[in-house]
Enzyme design. Structure first.
Site, PDB file in Angstrom:
ATOM      1  N   LYS A  31       0.829  -1.208   0.000  1.00 42.90           N
ATOM      2  CA  LYS A  31       0.000   0.000   0.000  1.00 42.90           C
ATOM      3  C   LYS A  31       0.861   1.255   0.000  1.00 42.90           C
ATOM      4  CE  LYS A  31      -3.947  -2.154   2.349  1.00 42.90           C
ATOM      5  NZ  LYS A  31      -3.348  -3.482   2.566  1.00 42.90           N
ATOM      6  N   GLU A  41      -2.940   6.536   7.767  1.00 43.93           N
ATOM      7  CA  GLU A  41      -3.742   7.420   6.927  1.00 43.93           C
ATOM      8  C   GLU A  41      -4.682   8.229   7.799  1.00 43.93           C
ATOM      9  OE1 GLU A  41      -5.850   5.075   4.111  1.00 43.93           O
ATOM     10  OE2 GLU A  41      -4.116   4.734   2.820  1.00 43.93           O
ATOM     11  N   HIS A  71     -13.948  -3.006   9.297  1.00 47.87           N
ATOM     12  CA  HIS A  71     -13.451  -2.886   7.918  1.00 47.87           C
ATOM     13  C   HIS A  71     -13.726  -4.138   7.094  1.00 47.87           C
ATOM     14  CE1 HIS A  71     -11.587   0.588   9.674  1.00 47.87           C
ATOM     15  NE2 HIS A  71     -10.953  -0.181  10.524  1.00 47.87           N
ATOM     16  N   GLU A 107      -9.932   1.028  -5.169  1.00 44.63           N
ATOM     17  CA  GLU A 107     -10.772   1.438  -4.058  1.00 44.63           C
ATOM     18  C   GLU A 107     -10.534   2.909  -3.714  1.00 44.63           C
ATOM     19  OE1 GLU A 107     -10.426  -1.193  -0.764  1.00 44.63           O
ATOM     20  OE2 GLU A 107     -11.208  -2.911  -1.883  1.00 44.63           O
ATOM     21  N   GLU A 113      -6.492   1.972  -2.212  1.00 48.35           N
ATOM     22  CA  GLU A 113      -5.643   0.857  -2.596  1.00 48.35           C
ATOM     23  C   GLU A 113      -6.194   0.218  -3.859  1.00 48.35           C
ATOM     24  OE1 GLU A 113      -5.646  -1.986   0.553  1.00 48.35           O
ATOM     25  OE2 GLU A 113      -7.802  -2.292   0.509  1.00 48.35           O
ATOM     26  N   ASN A 126      -6.824  -3.601  -5.482  1.00 48.26           N
ATOM     27  CA  ASN A 126      -6.844  -5.047  -5.283  1.00 48.26           C
ATOM     28  C   ASN A 126      -6.571  -5.722  -6.616  1.00 48.26           C
ATOM     29  OD1 ASN A 126      -9.431  -4.232  -3.130  1.00 48.26           O
ATOM     30  ND2 ASN A 126      -7.563  -5.171  -2.401  1.00 48.26           N
ATOM     31  N   ARG A 153      -6.903  -8.546  -7.986  1.00 44.71           N
ATOM     32  CA  ARG A 153      -7.586  -9.841  -8.011  1.00 44.71           C
ATOM     33  C   ARG A 153      -9.070  -9.614  -8.223  1.00 44.71           C
ATOM     34  NH1 ARG A 153     -10.154  -9.407  -3.124  1.00 44.71           N
ATOM     35  NH2 ARG A 153      -9.032  -8.364  -1.444  1.00 44.71           N
TER      36      ARG A 153
END
Length: 850
Positions: A186, A270, A305, A345, A376, A378, A380
């Site tokens: 990240k 963050e 989350h 995202e 971020e 992903n 996949r």
């Protein structure tokens, strides 16, 4: 003319291509892989040569009736459960052979049954099985699988695994190794996005990982601060530090979970936006430089989350903002040289969004100062990909396989990506929301899905489509080694409201017995007015948690207890009749039940302690035979009673709750099956008395009651009341009417007492229980002890951490229940513990005499 030349070339190449595939690829793995790889390279070059001659393939769309020509014929899924089953379905439709891998814990699992072949890869622990790269590669070689789909989780975003596949001449269904490496961290992803002009959340992602530096950076950013692992995803290890005092402990917890889940304890920080939405964009890119996005999904309903409900498209997003989100996601993918399916995202600043909407901000203003930040990427397929498939009619797994095969995207022009209706997905977990959401382990005794459920839908034909993606079946064991998700329930609708209602109905018809789940909790979320009005953000659950976990009121529990006792009586009577008649398939008329009813029928129920306000440990219901020619008896429990008349085709209950003085008349139709488990459905009808002041005598109400008995578990489902009246004034009293006709489901759960006296004369029922001492603490679930934080003889305060328990990929601190001295700790690090095992005991602190 050019079309005929290209067609001729294409036919020639395809014939050459198929001959090589048949000669080399479909042979055992002992053949020369250098030749195989060289052949692939030549074919790729030939395809590129004639593609350069072709005009733009704008608007190209897959012909789903045409079988693709793959350069592989056997696919292995390096995963388990639901996602493995999902990939197998598309692979089979495309004519590919499928291979499953399994650990010892999954030997009899659904994904093993669904595959053409299956290979054992190790013991249950993920590190020795589903994370064992060498074992998975060897399994693929053993069965001759030329391509591996990683699913999501486990090794799906592991660049080392993708590289090992490449080194062993195995195609990896995913992006290039370089892209996985760039986005796998990240911290590195933030740097790349900043360089590409993609807005990122203020934070810190440096190499200095000392506690001192991280605390300094947290102060600079300003609390609250999000602590998150640099590697991995799925919300694992994410913590929110609201103040400096709690930062250090949460940092240590995040590192521990990160190391356990991803093998890397690197942390980034963050700025935490309290009022924000989690919006992600589905992107796909091919090997020829084409990129499209398939719109966005809103995943703001989260706990720890972990996403609970996902929907697409995101509600309350304007078309201009939707376009900008998609364009930014595609730009992010291009910045890392991405290929295949992925998700970008974003975190959407709700405050700025609402302020801008009120000012009717123009599209060009959005581009100058967008109200979202990159979080971020992903690399996949996502858990929630089905909602995107629902609104676009596309099969994302098919897209993945075609891109891996070197083909163009099925649709290369963004404006041609369909967008229709709305879709929602709910994740069904084995957890108890009424007991701090603790994961649950156990056997699924009975599993009921909504009628007309489809396991996979790529082209929903109507708004009432219900899709269930699952990797478990009735009789399966939900263990402690893997994620506790049982299934994903996905629905679509013409509008968001229609999709919401469809999901409520589908969830009510989804029933899991033998293990607690979050099904009722999710239904409550969907019924909240705030959710229905799209006022959701990532703080939605926290704001509404009290309402969402509120136990059932006493009247509802007693109401359901009467229904449970009547159902039990009918079932037991039916079973006795079958035994006496010797006909196992007979269904005697209800009048015959009177032959087996003595003076009293007693039943003792133990209400679910977490979801009921009833303080009694047990509720005893007695059905007392009345002096009447018909089969009539009085149901008694505490201050609640109902007069029951069993007729030939229905049961009538005149129920009176002395606490509220609201008499009702019910007509119940029943049916039963003679087995160790049963379900009895009751149709209730009643009229309200005129003196209630609410409704007239012409108003009648109906509701359905389903009573299930599975083992010792008795569950009563109340679907809700509806009114049937042709004379009702629609503008009548709203609040009172809603109170009587609330369509929300009530699900009451009971355990039958171990000692039952059915068809006896009503002697009191005795129960025995062995209680624990005041300071003894049991394990809330099966798991593994990670750390012991206290010593025998140590003085502790209430709330002090004693042990750290790991179960289902999560760590849980087990706290001291009272002030006192640690009397005994019965397990050590790495010990496995069963559910309800006594972990430690605290000797209460003695009060000093004055």
């Amino acid at each position: 003319m050019w079309r005929s030349r290209v067609a001729a070339k294409r036919n020639c190449v395809e014939s050459f291509y198929k001959s090589i595939c048949c000669s080399h690829i479909c042979t055992p793995l002992s053949l020369d892989y250098g030749l195989q790889k060289h052949s692939f390279h030549n074919i790729s070059c030939i395809f590129e040569s004639f593609q350069e001659e072709s005009p733009s393939e704008a608007g190209k769309v897959i012909d789903r009736n045409a079988q693709p020509s793959f350069r592989f014929d056997k696919l292995l899924v390096a995963n388990r459960g639901e996602i493995a089953c999902r990939v197998f379905q598309t692979a089979r439709r495309l004519g590919l052979k499928t291979v499953a891998i399994y650990s010892d814990a999954d030997r009899n699992s659904m994904h093993v049954d669904w595959a053409d072949e299956a290979v054992r890869i190790g013991p249950p622990a993920p590190s020795e099985s589903y994370l064992n790269m060498d074992a998975i590669i060897q399994a693929a070689k053993q069965v001759g699988a030329q391509v591996i789909h990683p699913g999501y989780g486990f090794l799906s975003e592991n660049s080392v695994f993708a590289e090992k596949c490449q080194q062993n001449d195995i195609l990896f269904v995913g992006p290039p190794v370089a892209a996985i490496k760039k986005m796998g961290s990240k911290a590195a992803a933030r740097s790349i996005m900043q360089a590409a002009g993609v807005p990122v959340v203020p934070g810190y992602h440096g190499e200095d990982q000392s506690d001192k530096r991280l605390l300094e950076e947290a102060k600079r950013i300003g609390f609250p601060v999000m602590i998150k692992p640099s590697m991995g995803g799925g919300g694992k290890g994410m913590k929110i530090a609201h103040s400096e005092s709690e930062f250090s402990s949460l940092l240590e917890a995040s590192r521990t979970e990160a190391l356990s889940s991803f093998g890397d304890s690197h942390i980034l920080l963050e700025k935490y936006l309290a009022a924000s939405r989690h919006v992600e964009v589905q992107i796909v890119g091919d090997k020829h430089g084409n990129f499209v996005h398939l719109y966005e999904r809103d995943c703001s309903v989260q706990r720890r989350h972990q996403k609970i409900i996902e929907e697409a498209p995101a509600p309350g997003i304007s078309s201009s903002l939707r376009s900008l989100l998609g364009e930014t996601a595609v730009a992010a993918a291009k910045a890392v040289g991405y290929e295949n399916a992925g998700t970008v995202e974003f975190i959407l600043d709700v405050t700025r969004l609402e302020s801008s909407n009120q000012q009717q901000r123009k599209e060009e203003d959005w581009r100058e100062n967008p109200p979202f930040y990159f979080m971020e990427m992903n690399t996949r397929l996502q858990v929630e990909h089905p909602v995107t498939e629902m609104i676009t009619g596309q099969d994302l797994v098919e897209w993945q396989l075609r891109v891996t095969n070197g083909e163009y995207l099925p649709i290369v022009q963004q404006q041609q990506i369909p967008l229709r209706g709305h879709a929602m997905e709910a994740r069904i977990y084995a957890e108890n929301p009424f007991d701090h959401f603790l994961p649950q382990a156990g056997t699924i005794r009975k599993l009921v899905y909504p009628p007309k459920t489809q396991s996979f839908v790529s082209n929903p034909s109507s708004s009432s489509v219900v899709r269930m993606d699952s990797g478990v079946k009735q009789g399966d064991m939900v263990g402690v080694f893997y994620d506790p998700m049982i299934a994903k329930l996905i629905v679509s609708g013409h509008s968001r409201e229609e999709a919401r209602r469809n999901l409520i109905d589908a969830l009510f018809q989804t029933r899991v017995f033998g293990i607690p789940t979050n099904i009722e909790f999710v239904q409550r979320i969907l019924r909240l007015e705030e959710f229905a009005s799209t006022g959701i953000d990532t703080g939605f659950l926290e704001r509404n948690m009290e309402d969402l976990t509120m136990p059932l009121p006493g009247w509802a529990v007693r109401h359901c207890a009467v229904c449970a006792s009547v159902a039990q009586f009918l079932f037991d009577s039916h079973v006795l009749q079958l035994r006496s008649s010797g006909d196992p398939w007979g269904m005697p008329s209800l009048s015959l039940f009177s032959l087996h009813l003595q003076q009293r029928y007693s039943m003792e129920l133990i209400p679910d302690k977490y979801s009921s306000t009833v303080a009694d440990k047990e509720i005893q219901v007695q059905l007392v035979r009345q002096e009447s020619e018909s089969l009539e008896f009085l149901a008694k429990l505490m201050d609640h009673q109902a007069l029951v008349r069993v007729l030939e085709k229905q049961v009538i209950l005149d129920e009176e709750d002395y606490q509220h003085s609201q008499p009702k008349t019910w007509a119940i139709k029943t049916a039963a099956q003679a087995s160790t488990d049963y379900r009895i459905r009751m149709k209730l009808e009643w009229k309200l008395p005129q003196e209630s002041g609410m409704l007239s005598l012409q108003d009648s109400f109906r509701e359905w009651i389903d009573v299930y008995q599975v083992g010792s578990e008795v569950v009563v489902y109340r679907q809700g009341a509806s009114m049937d009246s042709t004379n009702r004034d629609k503008s009548g009293p709203g609040a009172s009417f809603k109170e009587w006709t609330d369509s929300s489901a009530i699900v009451a759960r009971f355990k039958r007492s171990k000692r039952m006296l059915a068809f006896e004369r009503g002697e009191s029922l005795e129960t025995t229980s062995t209680g624990l001492s005041h300071g003894a603490v049991q394990s809330p679930m099966p798991g593994r002890i990670v750390k012991v934080l206290a010593n025998v003889g140590q003085q502790v305060k209430q709330g002090d951490p004693i042990l750290v328990l790991e179960a289902m990929k999560m760590t849980h601190q087990i706290l001291a229940p009272i002030d006192g001295t640690v009397k005994g700790i019965y397990f050590g690090p790495n010990d496995l513990v069963s559910g309800e095992a006594t972990l430690f005991e605290i000797q209460p602190q003695q009060k000093q005499e004055k």
